[in-house]
Design an enzyme around this catalytic site. Structure first.
Site, PDB file in Angstrom:
ATOM      1  N   GLU A   1       0.810  -1.220   0.000  1.00  0.00           N
ATOM      2  CA  GLU A   1       0.000   0.000   0.000  1.00  0.00           C
ATOM      3  C   GLU A   1       0.840   1.265   0.000  1.00  0.00           C
ATOM      4  OE1 GLU A   1      -2.824  -3.158   1.058  1.00  0.00           O
ATOM      5  OE2 GLU A   1      -0.788  -2.679   1.730  1.00  0.00           O
TER       6      GLU A   1
ATOM      7  N   HIS B   1      -9.801  -5.535   9.460  1.00  0.00           N
ATOM      8  CA  HIS B   1     -10.390  -5.345   8.133  1.00  0.00           C
ATOM      9  C   HIS B   1     -11.698  -4.543   8.149  1.00  0.00           C
ATOM     10  CE1 HIS B   1      -7.588  -8.478   6.932  1.00  0.00           C
ATOM     11  NE2 HIS B   1      -7.941  -8.342   5.673  1.00  0.00           N
TER      12      HIS B   1
END
Length: 728
Positions: free
Chosen positions: A457, A527
């Site tokens: 990321e 998450h």
């Protein structure tokens, strides 16, 4: 006994040194240009240290004295359309690029400082002093220097932080059909930073024309390189990623130049990135005018040895031996540079009337305090003239679509209409539209503009930021789950979010970051967060959060037209819902306008995403006569205060509803702001519905206990009603 076969790197890793023949073969004009830039940078840095010693530099003064050879040698041969970005110790990198831009790398030794050169020196010093005439209007200071026209993308105070952004610029250069290149400068400390290593991998995988230039000055503040890595030959990082690497004496600017020529030919030829490690030495401490020996981590003998290899002396000596420039002419260059910097400093300072013998900044040169928040975001004027549609009152032709199909459908429509749009993220190009189908059909329709990334990321969102700043492309970056923002927090908040404002408020950052809230799906604590509160309290970002498919289309169209970074939040609970969506997908929702999903008089219920539906269910169950306000636009600058104010003045009670955890709550700052703005109209404190303190767990029971749904909204409405009864 097992058999051992020695493995070799798949790419070259070499040490380049110059010979007398290289100096003889070099263009004399190039060598004189090197010496001229070295003298200008040295005199500039000496002036900065002098002003810092007088307390006139607010903040650090990271001197590049001693390291100029690496920057000048590598940059003087670059084009203006080539780009560089650098580190907190970046004056020499910025000046080398700016001076090369205005001079072409060629200087008249008899008239070193022509008007364009003088302007570069003055505006750069003004920026370091925090003055309005600086390249970033005084906001960047010593560590954040940017001048796009010259190809200077910006120096960076975060170690290694600018490297992913540089990779994004290199991607844009290659895909725009140029043979330009980008070079990112960073020190030995950054070689061990994740964003740098992630970017090496990504640049190699995608064959970007990107140079990783390591200024190995042997120390990260006071810690020596060999203390923090098992391989102190830092260029060795390159072959590990399949990147050719050069190691070179950075005190020899010609050697650096030759290494950059070789690496540049490879990059311009489409062969991918390169690593150059230049061994340099900062003559002073990390910050300020004292040598490292004053702090005990370096010896005076070591410092003297490196000072004997001063790049200014090396180039001047070689030029004298070649008969190109005499020692007297070298002295004249030094005198011209010093005189120019004395003159520049005199234009920015004056005698302090309150302290005899002291200088002060000329008061009229400071930025206007009213400028402080200008440019945190743009003014959204780019949306003027757009086709605007309000789905709440729309009576035209519609079609039934699943919410997730509307997500993919509007993106396909925009990519058909705008070739600048590029989608990137993990698995967006596979699985028939990523893990949820949100990019369905895009990879087939636009194979060169839907980029499946490595799981990194930091690298790919930073690369998206660099693409956005380049201006030729409009990246749409997907975080598969919002919790992953923490992995890339530096790029998201320090880099992308602050880029426009930090560098003067002028340069747009048109990037869309998509992510989905998945509470209730069982994916657990790492998450399932709602990112709205984190982004709302971080400067620079706009935030949209649609609760219907029709709103999603209009909000995404607006996000893709804005010149700011925009977070688009989705919710997995909405993906499977079949809804009516206008057939024409080219409309935008009205900018900064909330939607009234239900009109009432007793309480203002404020929410977004899937919780809007839970609010409507709760109102139906309780019978409370509520205004249900769907925010749609969540960031501070875009929030519909007019609609909120009208509702609050009518109902005199507020319930803010969100699904996620208390700690990262969006409603926390919103409640505070509402009470500041509308306190006189409130009959009771602002009430809130949130999840628990814990992030959601895997257990179905514990996950449900950690988040809010209809039952929690019902309880919130009952608290509001109870409060009304106590006051009546």
């Amino acid at each position: 006994m097992p058999k051992h076969v020695r493995l070799e790197a798949a790419v070259p890793w070499v040490r380049l040194t110059t010979t007398p023949e290289d100096w003889k073969a070099a263009d004399p004009g190039l060598l004189v240009g090197m010496l001229a830039e070295l003298h200008l940078i040295r005199a500039f840095e000496e002036t900065v240290l002098e002003l810092a010693g007088e307390g006139l530099v607010h903040g650090p003064a990271h001197s590049s004295i001693g390291q100029e050879g690496g920057a000048v040698g590598s940059i003087i041969g670059l084009r203006s359309s080539d780009a560089v970005n650098g580190s907190h110790r970046g004056h020499h990198q910025f000046l080398a690029k700016a001076l090369t831009h205005v001079s072409g790398g060629r200087f008249d030794p008899e008239q070193l400082v022509v008007p364009k050169v003088d302007e570069v020196l003055q505006r750069t010093l003004a920026e370091i002093l925090g003055l309005a005439q600086g390249y970033c209007a005084g906001r960047g200071g010593s560590m954040h220097l940017q001048w796009f026209e010259a190809g200077a993308l910006g120096t960076n105070a975060i170690v290694g932080g600018g490297v992913p952004m540089g990779a994004g610029n290199a991607w844009a250069q290659r895909h725009a059909g140029t043979d330009d290149l980008t070079v990112s400068y960073f020190g030995d400390g950054a070689v061990n930073i994740g964003s740098v290593l992630e970017s090496m991998n990504l640049a190699a995988a995608w064959k970007l024309p990107f140079g990783f230039f390591i200024e190995n000055n042997l120390y990260a503040v006071s810690t020596e390189v060999h203390e923090v890595t098992g391989e102190a030959r830092l260029s060795g990082r390159g072959p590990g990623f399949g990147i050719p690497a050069w190691q070179v004496d950075g005190m020899d600017p010609l050697a650096v130049h030759l290494a950059m020529e070789e690496a540049g030919a490879l990059m311009r030829g489409g062969e991918g990135p390169a690593v150059i490690e230049a061994e340099v030495y900062r003559f002073f401490h990390q910050n300020g005018p004292y040598p490292g020996s004053a702090f005990g981590y370096r010896s005076k003998d070591e410092e003297a040895d490196w000072r004997g290899r001063d790049p200014l002396v090396r180039v001047a000596t070689e030029l004298a031996a070649l008969g190109v420039l005499s020692p007297e002419q070298d002295g004249a260059l030094r005198s011209q540079a010093q005189a120019a910097m004395k003159d520049v400093a005199s234009r920015l300072t004056e005698a302090d009337p309150e302290q005899a013998g002291k200088r002060r900044i000329r008061p009229e040169l400071w930025p206007d305090p009213e400028f402080v928040d200008v440019g945190v975001r743009g003014d959204a004027s780019e949306l003027d003239g757009a086709t605007v549609l309000e789905p709440l009152g729309y009576e035209g032709e519609t079609s039934t679509r699943k919410f997730v199909d509307a997500v993919a459908g509007v993106m396909q429509r925009r990519m058909e209409q705008d070739e600048r749009i590029v989608v990137l993220g993990e698995d967006v190009h596979r699985l028939n539209g990523g893990t949820n189908g949100a990019t369905k059909g895009l990879a087939k329709a636009f194979p060169d503009r839907v980029l499946g990334t490595p799981i990194s990321e930091n690298a790919f969102v930073g690369l998206g930021g660099g693409m956005a700043l380049d201006g030729r492309y409009r990246p749409v970056v997907e975080f598969m789950y919002p919790d992953f923002l923490w992995v890339a927090a530096d790029q998201v908040f320090n880099q992308i979010g602050k880029a426009r404002h930090m560098f003067g408020g002028r340069n747009p950052v048109p990037l869309v970051l998509r992510t989905k809230v998945a509470m209730g799906s069982g994916y657990g604590s790492q998450h399932l967060m709602d990112p709205a509160g984190v982004f709302a309290t971080s400067p620079g970002w706009r935030i949209v959060a649609p609760s219907t498919a029709a709103d999603y289309v209009g909000l995404m169209n607006a996000a893709l037209a804005l010149q700011d970074p925009v977070l688009v939040i989705e919710h997995v609970d909405l993906y499977p819902l079949n809804e009516e969506v206008p057939v024409d997908l080219d409309y935008q929702l009205p900018f900064g306008k909330a939607g009234i999903r239900r009109a009432g008089n007793e309480v203002t219920v404020i929410s977004y995403l899937s919780m809007v539906r839970h609010c409507l269910e709760a109102v139906e169950q309780t019978g409370v006569d509520a205004d249900v306000v769907d925010l749609r636009w969540l960031d501070r600058a875009s929030l519909d205060w007019e609609t909120l104010g009208d509702s609050i003045r009518k109902t005199n009670a507020v319930l803010i509803v969100e699904q996620g955890a208390q700690g990262t709550s969006y409603g926390g700052w919103l409640a505070d702001e509402i009470q500041r703005r509308f306190f006189d109209f409130l009959d009771q404190p602002v009430q809130r519905v949130t999840g628990g303190e814990a992030s959601p767990s895997i257990s179905r029971i514990l996950e449900r206990a950690a988040i809010a749904r209809t039952e929690e909204v019902v309880a919130g409405l009952e608290r509001i009603v109870q409060g009304m009864g106590q006051r009546s």
